[in-house]
Design a protein around this motif. Structure first.
Motif, PDB file in Angstrom:
ATOM      1  N   MET A 169       0.881  -1.048  -0.249  1.00  0.00           N
ATOM      2  CA  MET A 169       0.104   0.297  -0.127  1.00  0.00           C
ATOM      3  C   MET A 169       1.139   1.623   0.307  1.00  0.00           C
ATOM      4  O   MET A 169       1.992   0.967   0.903  1.00  0.00           O
ATOM      5  CB  MET A 169      -0.715  -0.582   1.746  1.00  0.00           C
ATOM      6  N   ILE A 170       0.682   2.076  -0.436  1.00  0.00           N
ATOM      7  CA  ILE A 170       1.312   3.708  -1.121  1.00  0.00           C
ATOM      8  C   ILE A 170       0.179   4.405   0.473  1.00  0.00           C
ATOM      9  O   ILE A 170      -1.278   4.581   0.539  1.00  0.00           O
ATOM     10  CB  ILE A 170       1.345   3.944  -1.562  1.00  0.00           C
ATOM     11  N   TYR A 171       1.014   5.282   0.909  1.00  0.00           N
ATOM     12  CA  TYR A 171       0.715   5.792   1.900  1.00  0.00           C
ATOM     13  C   TYR A 171       0.764   7.473   1.574  1.00  0.00           C
ATOM     14  O   TYR A 171       2.525   7.972   1.688  1.00  0.00           O
ATOM     15  CB  TYR A 171       0.938   5.869   3.753  1.00  0.00           C
ATOM     16  N   LEU A 172       0.066   8.677   1.920  1.00  0.00           N
ATOM     17  CA  LEU A 172       0.924   9.733   1.700  1.00  0.00           C
ATOM     18  C   LEU A 172       0.602  10.963   3.088  1.00  0.00           C
ATOM     19  O   LEU A 172      -0.585  11.204   3.255  1.00  0.00           O
ATOM     20  CB  LEU A 172       0.194  10.763   0.058  1.00  0.00           C
ATOM     21  N   ILE A 173       1.213  11.410   3.942  1.00  0.00           N
ATOM     22  CA  ILE A 173       1.250  12.384   4.918  1.00  0.00           C
ATOM     23  C   ILE A 173       1.828  13.128   4.465  1.00  0.00           C
ATOM     24  O   ILE A 173       3.212  13.854   4.184  1.00  0.00           O
ATOM     25  CB  ILE A 173       1.267  11.120   6.219  1.00  0.00           C
ATOM     26  N   GLY A 174       1.523  14.969   5.264  1.00  0.00           N
ATOM     27  CA  GLY A 174       2.097  15.682   5.068  1.00  0.00           C
ATOM     28  C   GLY A 174       1.998  16.389   6.229  1.00  0.00           C
ATOM     29  O   GLY A 174       0.945  16.442   7.082  1.00  0.00           O
ATOM     30  N   ASP A 175       2.906  17.499   6.607  1.00  0.00           N
ATOM     31  CA  ASP A 175       2.827  18.234   7.618  1.00  0.00           C
ATOM     32  C   ASP A 175       2.946  17.230   9.421  1.00  0.00           C
ATOM     33  O   ASP A 175       2.339  17.800   9.779  1.00  0.00           O
ATOM     34  CB  ASP A 175       2.124  18.946   8.072  1.00  0.00           C
ATOM     35  N   VAL A 176       3.836  16.420   8.845  1.00  0.00           N
ATOM     36  CA  VAL A 176       4.310  15.865  10.139  1.00  0.00           C
ATOM     37  C   VAL A 176       4.594  16.856  11.205  1.00  0.00           C
ATOM     38  O   VAL A 176       4.526  16.609  12.610  1.00  0.00           O
ATOM     39  CB  VAL A 176       5.348  14.910  10.244  1.00  0.00           C
ATOM     40  N   LEU A 215       6.404   4.585   2.591  1.00  0.00           N
ATOM     41  CA  LEU A 215       5.301   6.435   2.793  1.00  0.00           C
ATOM     42  C   LEU A 215       6.172   7.236   1.818  1.00  0.00           C
ATOM     43  O   LEU A 215       7.089   7.393   2.431  1.00  0.00           O
ATOM     44  CB  LEU A 215       5.471   6.200   4.258  1.00  0.00           C
ATOM     45  N   PHE A 216       5.265   8.215   1.861  1.00  0.00           N
ATOM     46  CA  PHE A 216       5.664   9.791   1.235  1.00  0.00           C
ATOM     47  C   PHE A 216       5.666  10.182   2.103  1.00  0.00           C
ATOM     48  O   PHE A 216       4.374  10.305   2.787  1.00  0.00           O
ATOM     49  CB  PHE A 216       5.195   9.944  -0.438  1.00  0.00           C
ATOM     50  N   VAL A 217       5.997  11.418   2.584  1.00  0.00           N
ATOM     51  CA  VAL A 217       5.943  12.138   3.495  1.00  0.00           C
ATOM     52  C   VAL A 217       6.656  13.787   3.223  1.00  0.00           C
ATOM     53  O   VAL A 217       6.894  14.525   2.092  1.00  0.00           O
ATOM     54  CB  VAL A 217       7.146  12.195   4.780  1.00  0.00           C
ATOM     55  N   LEU A 218       4.913  14.813   2.437  1.00  0.00           N
ATOM     56  CA  LEU A 218       4.718  15.453   1.646  1.00  0.00           C
ATOM     57  C   LEU A 218       4.920  17.278   2.642  1.00  0.00           C
ATOM     58  O   LEU A 218       4.667  17.933   2.906  1.00  0.00           O
ATOM     59  CB  LEU A 218       3.585  15.205   1.080  1.00  0.00           C
ATOM     60  N   GLY A 219       6.490  17.185   2.766  1.00  0.00           N
ATOM     61  CA  GLY A 219       6.877  18.059   3.431  1.00  0.00           C
ATOM     62  C   GLY A 219       6.755  18.975   4.562  1.00  0.00           C
ATOM     63  O   GLY A 219       6.226  18.547   5.312  1.00  0.00           O
ATOM     64  N   ASP A 220       7.771  19.911   5.603  1.00  0.00           N
ATOM     65  CA  ASP A 220       7.533  19.830   6.513  1.00  0.00           C
ATOM     66  C   ASP A 220       7.201  18.698   7.782  1.00  0.00           C
ATOM     67  O   ASP A 220       6.704  18.933   8.623  1.00  0.00           O
ATOM     68  CB  ASP A 220       6.450  20.383   6.980  1.00  0.00           C
ATOM     69  N   LEU A 221       8.322  17.984   7.967  1.00  0.00           N
ATOM     70  CA  LEU A 221       8.610  16.789   8.518  1.00  0.00           C
ATOM     71  C   LEU A 221       9.186  17.666   9.428  1.00  0.00           C
ATOM     72  O   LEU A 221       8.966  16.320  10.682  1.00  0.00           O
ATOM     73  CB  LEU A 221       9.828  15.628   8.445  1.00  0.00           C
ATOM     74  N   ALA A 278      13.344  12.754  16.155  1.00  0.00           N
ATOM     75  CA  ALA A 278      12.832  11.037  16.022  1.00  0.00           C
ATOM     76  C   ALA A 278      12.017  11.078  15.131  1.00  0.00           C
ATOM     77  O   ALA A 278      12.353   9.985  14.667  1.00  0.00           O
ATOM     78  CB  ALA A 278      11.895  11.384  17.491  1.00  0.00           C
ATOM     79  N   VAL A 279      11.597  11.820  14.571  1.00  0.00           N
ATOM     80  CA  VAL A 279      10.977  11.324  13.071  1.00  0.00           C
ATOM     81  C   VAL A 279      11.869  11.979  11.771  1.00  0.00           C
ATOM     82  O   VAL A 279      11.921  10.781  10.852  1.00  0.00           O
ATOM     83  CB  VAL A 279       9.804  12.912  12.748  1.00  0.00           C
ATOM     84  N   LEU A 280      13.402  12.246  12.186  1.00  0.00           N
ATOM     85  CA  LEU A 280      13.989  12.528  11.218  1.00  0.00           C
ATOM     86  C   LEU A 280      14.197  10.896  11.255  1.00  0.00           C
ATOM     87  O   LEU A 280      15.108  10.424   9.414  1.00  0.00           O
ATOM     88  CB  LEU A 280      15.129  13.308  10.930  1.00  0.00           C
ATOM     89  N   GLU A 281      15.763  10.442  12.416  1.00  0.00           N
ATOM     90  CA  GLU A 281      15.681   8.772  12.028  1.00  0.00           C
ATOM     91  C   GLU A 281      14.865   8.382  12.324  1.00  0.00           C
ATOM     92  O   GLU A 281      15.710   7.281  11.733  1.00  0.00           O
ATOM     93  CB  GLU A 281      16.165   8.661  13.778  1.00  0.00           C
ATOM     94  N   GLY A 338      14.730   3.877   4.989  1.00  0.00           N
ATOM     95  CA  GLY A 338      15.376   3.582   4.052  1.00  0.00           C
ATOM     96  C   GLY A 338      14.209   3.671   2.735  1.00  0.00           C
ATOM     97  O   GLY A 338      13.134   4.707   2.881  1.00  0.00           O
ATOM     98  N   ALA A 339      13.996   3.305   1.806  1.00  0.00           N
ATOM     99  CA  ALA A 339      13.534   3.300   0.706  1.00  0.00           C
ATOM    100  C   ALA A 339      12.493   3.528   1.048  1.00  0.00           C
ATOM    101  O   ALA A 339      11.461   3.494  -0.478  1.00  0.00           O
ATOM    102  CB  ALA A 339      14.153   2.517  -0.825  1.00  0.00           C
ATOM    103  N   SER A 340      11.864   2.780   2.028  1.00  0.00           N
ATOM    104  CA  SER A 340       9.989   2.488   1.896  1.00  0.00           C
ATOM    105  C   SER A 340       9.474   3.746   2.728  1.00  0.00           C
ATOM    106  O   SER A 340       7.987   4.022   2.554  1.00  0.00           O
ATOM    107  CB  SER A 340       9.819   1.402   3.102  1.00  0.00           C
ATOM    108  N   ALA A 341      10.516   5.041   3.078  1.00  0.00           N
ATOM    109  CA  ALA A 341       9.880   6.329   3.145  1.00  0.00           C
ATOM    110  C   ALA A 341      10.789   7.316   2.497  1.00  0.00           C
ATOM    111  O   ALA A 341      12.200   7.460   2.424  1.00  0.00           O
ATOM    112  CB  ALA A 341       9.958   6.461   4.765  1.00  0.00           C
ATOM    113  N   ARG A 342       9.833   7.716   1.744  1.00  0.00           N
ATOM    114  CA  ARG A 342      10.301   8.626   0.702  1.00  0.00           C
ATOM    115  C   ARG A 342       9.650  10.562   1.308  1.00  0.00           C
ATOM    116  O   ARG A 342       8.429  10.529   1.592  1.00  0.00           O
ATOM    117  CB  ARG A 342       9.906   8.873  -0.854  1.00  0.00           C
TER     118      ARG A 342
END
Length: 73
Positions: free
Chosen positions: A1-8, A31-37, A46-49, A55-59
């Motif tokens: 499954m592909i998930y898109l999440i923004g503004d963590v 998982l694609f995180v769409l800006g403002d991590l 902790a979010v960045l770590e 790895g490649a599962s999170a872009r």
């Protein structure tokens, strides 16, 4: 499954709760995180770590807060 999440926004606990609800698995899902991590939340590092461990599962696409952090660093 592909998930898109923004503004963590550094809210690692909220991100973890959301991913648990979604039953996210880095071995199976993308998982694609769409800006403002980073920024407002108390756990930006902790979010960045966590995302780096996946790895490649999170872009990630960088947002303005992320770019500001890089500029300051």
């Amino acid at each position: 499954m592909i998930y898109l999440i923004g503004d963590v926004q550094g809210c690692c606990d909220a991100l973890e709760q959301l991913l648990l609800k979604l039953d996210f698995s880095p071995s199976r899902d993308q998982l694609f995180v769409l800006g403002d991590l980073v920024n407002r939340g108390p756990k930006s590092l902790a979010v960045l770590e966590r995302l780096m461990r996946w790895g490649a599962s999170a872009r990630c696409v960088l947002g303005n807060h992320d770019l500001h952090l890089l500029a300051v660093a």
